[in-house]
Scaffold this motif. Structure first.
Motif: not given
Length: 191
Positions: A65-76, A103-114
Motif C-alpha cells: 500500500p502507498g508507495m509500491d515496490g516499483f515506485e520505491t525502486a525508482t526512488n532508490i 521490475g527490470y526496467a526500474t533497475g532491479a538486479a533480479d526478480y523472484l516469485t513467491k
C-alpha cells in the motif's frame, strides 16, 4: 566469509514487505548468513532506512500500500547515495507477468516469485553479499594506494637528496635504503 566479516564489510540486507509473515519467512531463510537484516514495512520506511545506513542489497515486495515496490525502486535508483544498491523484487506468482519487465526496467538486479525456493534466494543473496564485500575492498585499496605511493615517493626523494648532497651515503647505507624501498613496493597498499 560472512562469519568473519569485519564491521566495515558487513552491510545490512533491507527486507521490504508490508506483510509480517513474509518478513518472518525472509528472516528465517537469511538469518544463517549472519548479516544484519533490517525490516521496512513500506516504501517510505525503506527509503528512510537506506538514507540512514549502507545496505548490500534490498529485497523488495512489489505490491504494497502507498508507495509500491516499483515506485520505491525508482526512488532508490534516483538518489546518488542509493543508486548502486542492488534490488531483488519479490512478488506473488499470481501477479501480472508484465511485472517482471517493469521490475527490470526500474533497475532491479533480479526478480523472484513467491513462494520462492529458500535455497535459490539464499544463493542469490550470497552472490550480492560477495559483490558488496569485493566492492568495499576495492574502495579501500583505491583510497590506500595514494598514501602508499606518496610514502614511496617521499622516501625516494629523500634518497635522491642524499645522493645529490655533499656527503652521499656509503654503499652499505645506499643498499639498505634501496632494500627498504623494494620492501615498500613489494608490501603494497594496505599491508
Amino acid at each position: 566469509m560472512s562469519a568473519e566479516a569485519t564491521t566495515d564489510e558487513r552491510a545490512g540486507i533491507l527486507l521490504v514487505d508490508d506483510m509480517e509473515d513474509n518478513l518472518i519467512a525472509l528472516e528465517a531463510v537469511l538469518g544463517s548468513l549472519n548479516e544484519p537484516l533490517v525490516r521496512a514495512r513500506s516504501g517510505e520506511e525503506a527509503m528512510k532506512a537506506l538514507l540512514r545506513q549502507r545496505f548490500a542489497l534490498v529485497l523488495l515486495d512489489v505490491r504494497m500500500p502507498g508507495m509500491d515496490g516499483f515506485e520505491t525502486a525508482t526512488n532508490i535508483k534516483r538518489l546518488d547515495q542509493t543508486k548502486d544498491v542492488p534490488i531483488i523484487f519479490l512478488t506473488g506468482a499470481e501477479d501480472d507477468p508484465g511485472y517482471a519487465f517493469r521490475g527490470y526496467a526500474t533497475g532491479a538486479a533480479d526478480y523472484l516469485t513467491k513462494p520462492f525456493d529458500p535455497w535459490v534466494l539464499r544463493a542469490k543473496v550470497t552472490v550480492f553479499l560477495d559483490l558488496y564485500r569485493k566492492s568495499r575492498e576495492l574502495e579501500r585499496l583505491l583510497t590506500q594506494k595514494p598514501t602508499h605511493s606518496a610514502e614511496f615517493l617521499i622516501r625516494l626523494a629523500a634518497l635522491e637528496r642524499e645522493l645529490d648532497g655533499e656527503n652521499p651515503p656509503d654503499i652499505a647505507t645506499l643498499r639498505d635504503r634501496v632494500r627498504e624501498l623494494r620492501q615498500l613496493v613489494n608490501r603494497g597498499p594496505g599491508s
